[in-house]
Design an enzyme around this catalytic site. Structure first.
Site, PDB file in Angstrom:
ATOM      1  N   ARG A  87      29.665  -4.365  30.885  1.00 36.91           N
ATOM      2  CA  ARG A  87      31.028  -4.001  30.522  1.00 36.91           C
ATOM      3  C   ARG A  87      31.811  -3.660  31.768  1.00 36.91           C
ATOM      4  O   ARG A  87      31.251  -3.239  32.774  1.00 36.91           O
ATOM      5  CB  ARG A  87      31.028  -2.731  29.675  1.00 36.91           C
ATOM      6  CG  ARG A  87      30.217  -2.845  28.432  1.00 36.91           C
ATOM      7  CD  ARG A  87      30.250  -1.506  27.719  1.00 36.91           C
ATOM      8  NE  ARG A  87      29.062  -1.355  26.892  1.00 36.91           N
ATOM      9  CZ  ARG A  87      28.688  -0.205  26.345  1.00 36.91           C
ATOM     10  NH1 ARG A  87      29.404   0.902  26.571  1.00 36.91           N
ATOM     11  NH2 ARG A  87      27.622  -0.149  25.603  1.00 36.91           N
ATOM     12  N   ASP A 131      35.315  -1.167  32.493  1.00 37.71           N
ATOM     13  CA  ASP A 131      36.227  -0.223  31.844  1.00 37.71           C
ATOM     14  C   ASP A 131      37.674  -0.728  31.886  1.00 37.71           C
ATOM     15  O   ASP A 131      38.005  -1.634  32.653  1.00 37.71           O
ATOM     16  CB  ASP A 131      36.178   1.127  32.584  1.00 37.71           C
ATOM     17  CG  ASP A 131      35.059   2.007  32.046  1.00 37.71           C
ATOM     18  OD1 ASP A 131      34.503   1.693  30.978  1.00 37.71           O
ATOM     19  OD2 ASP A 131      34.750   3.014  32.714  1.00 37.71           O
ATOM     20  N   ARG A 173      32.455   3.819  41.189  1.00 42.99           N
ATOM     21  CA  ARG A 173      33.653   4.651  41.293  1.00 42.99           C
ATOM     22  C   ARG A 173      33.324   6.068  41.774  1.00 42.99           C
ATOM     23  O   ARG A 173      34.111   6.679  42.515  1.00 42.99           O
ATOM     24  CB  ARG A 173      34.384   4.685  39.949  1.00 42.99           C
ATOM     25  CG  ARG A 173      35.054   3.337  39.640  1.00 42.99           C
ATOM     26  CD  ARG A 173      35.480   3.206  38.194  1.00 42.99           C
ATOM     27  NE  ARG A 173      36.352   4.302  37.808  1.00 42.99           N
ATOM     28  CZ  ARG A 173      36.701   4.580  36.552  1.00 42.99           C
ATOM     29  NH1 ARG A 173      36.223   3.833  35.550  1.00 42.99           N
ATOM     30  NH2 ARG A 173      37.492   5.574  36.279  1.00 42.99           N
TER      31      ARG A 173
END
Lengths: 266, 266
Positions: free
Chosen positions: A52, A54, A199
């Protein structure tokens, strides 16, 4: 009846989507691609991504697969899908792969890039495409910090909590900052990534670049395995899923791959 | 009462605007900046740009000036204006200049860049930021064509018709194609540009790169001064006003400057 498995390489501007994955009534990349396949084949297929991304996260080289009974030649899917996909998504290539190929479990490595715009003023051209850090960054100490990530480590300190992962060990092959077109760009290649891992690594290294913590804090964070001790989570819109690597001769991958790619991803 | 003249360097994403210049009920960069100045000073000023840019054309370094009686220090205007400007416009710097300085007439050189994405598939990340040419381009012959533009020439063949210009002679100092991040980028610096000049030069050179015409056709086009013989006008969204140069010691410029900067611009 026979089917063929198609591998897609996909680029998208994540600022238009609530992420890769289909969610109720939200615009998703996966959902748009499934709609596009339905338009051209009439088939309701499920598209499986390498992982995935975000909301806001971009991709230059996301990989996905799906199964079809359509007679459209595998290589033509890219061109045909692009005629019905929105401008914010494009299929860069399409090809037939073995039915053993799995976009997620066959992946052996992934590369992400993270772009930081480091200048006093924000940039309209880079809006939603880079993280604007207006204070001067020391790229040398950021590169010293980045080097500590290379190798096999437990990344518990760099994983958002609340996710169902058991194994936090990942191996990082490339981890470095370079300067490109007025941005500082972090490139990281690894055998797998935990949720928000790139991140949080980036947010922590930016704190190093701002002299809020030292590069030598990184091995300590890896050692202590405590998310609270690491830095902030950098915003999604600076992150690009750059490339996903496969050993296509051996799509079942190496034993234990699901340890890295079975859990949550960026 | 005294006033001071402020010089602004401005970046914008042209895809959000109907061009630089204020037009009835259309969103323009000039209009947004004038609104922002009104919000912070209460003054209705007129902002003068170094030249117009068409709808879709971007700027990394547009220059403009305006006069104000505000007590805000000249250098602070950039930061303060950015708090009220939309994300698609940013003031990169602001400073006080002599009342003789004129964003248009004091300019001595300008640099434009034009980005061409040359690959089979379109790019969501470069959407509205580059011209997508899907057929292979021969950058060597495009560079041979680009070199013919260097020097002092009559650019009648490379100017959109219907505009009120008398002198079509311009001098080009830099004219070259390079490769950057998967794009072919054309950089051109000159003492002035006619309306659509860079876009027609680019469209013509792309025809050279596609082998539709030879590089040696360029001197012939300059000679024949006929717009119809030159190539297509490349689309606006690949064009970037990159930098405007001034001799700030001598803002009145050189004699005859209005010949180059009095007419229509990109």
């Amino acid at each position: 009846m026979g089917f063929k498995r198609i591998k897609l390489v996909i680029e998208y501007d994540g600022s238009f989507f609530h992420g890769w994955q289909v969610q109720n009534n939200q615009l998703s990349v996966q959902g748009e691609i499934e709609k596009a396949i339905f338009k051209i084949t009439g088939e309701k297929v499920s598209v499986t991504g390498s992982g995935r991304t975000d909301a806001g996260v971009h991709a230059f080289g996301q990989v996905a697969h799906f199964d079809t009974q359509s007679r459209i030649p595998a290589e033509k899917f890219a061109v045909v899908l692009n005629t019905v996909l929105p401008p914010s998504i494009a299929v860069i290539s399409s090809k037939e792969v073995s039915p053993d190929f799995h976009a997620r479990f066959s992946a052996i490595k992934k590369t992400y890039k993270y772009k930081v715009l480091n200048r006093p003023m924000r940039s309209p051209i880079m809006d939603k495409r880079a993280w604007h850090v207006p204070w001067p960054l020391d790229i040398e100490s950021m590169n010293r910090a980045a080097a500590y990530f290379i190798g096999r480590h437990d990344f518990t300190a760099f994983c958002a909590s609340g996710h169902n992962v058991k194994n936090f060990v990942r191996e990082i092959y490339v981890s470095e900052w370079t300067e490109e077109e007025g941005c500082f760009v972090y490139t990281v290649t690894g055998n797998g990534f935990l949720y928000n891992m790139v991140r949080i690594m980036t947010g922590t290294m930016v704190e190093v670049g701002l002299n809020k913590r030292s590069a030598e804090n990184i091995p300590e964070l890896l050692e202590k395995k405590n998310r609270r001790l690491a830095g902030i989570t950098a915003p999604p819109y600076g992150l690009y899923l750059w490339e996903v690597f496969y050993d296509e001769e051996n799509p079942n991958g190496r034993p234990g791959r699901e340890e890295c790619f079975g859990g949550d991803d960026e």
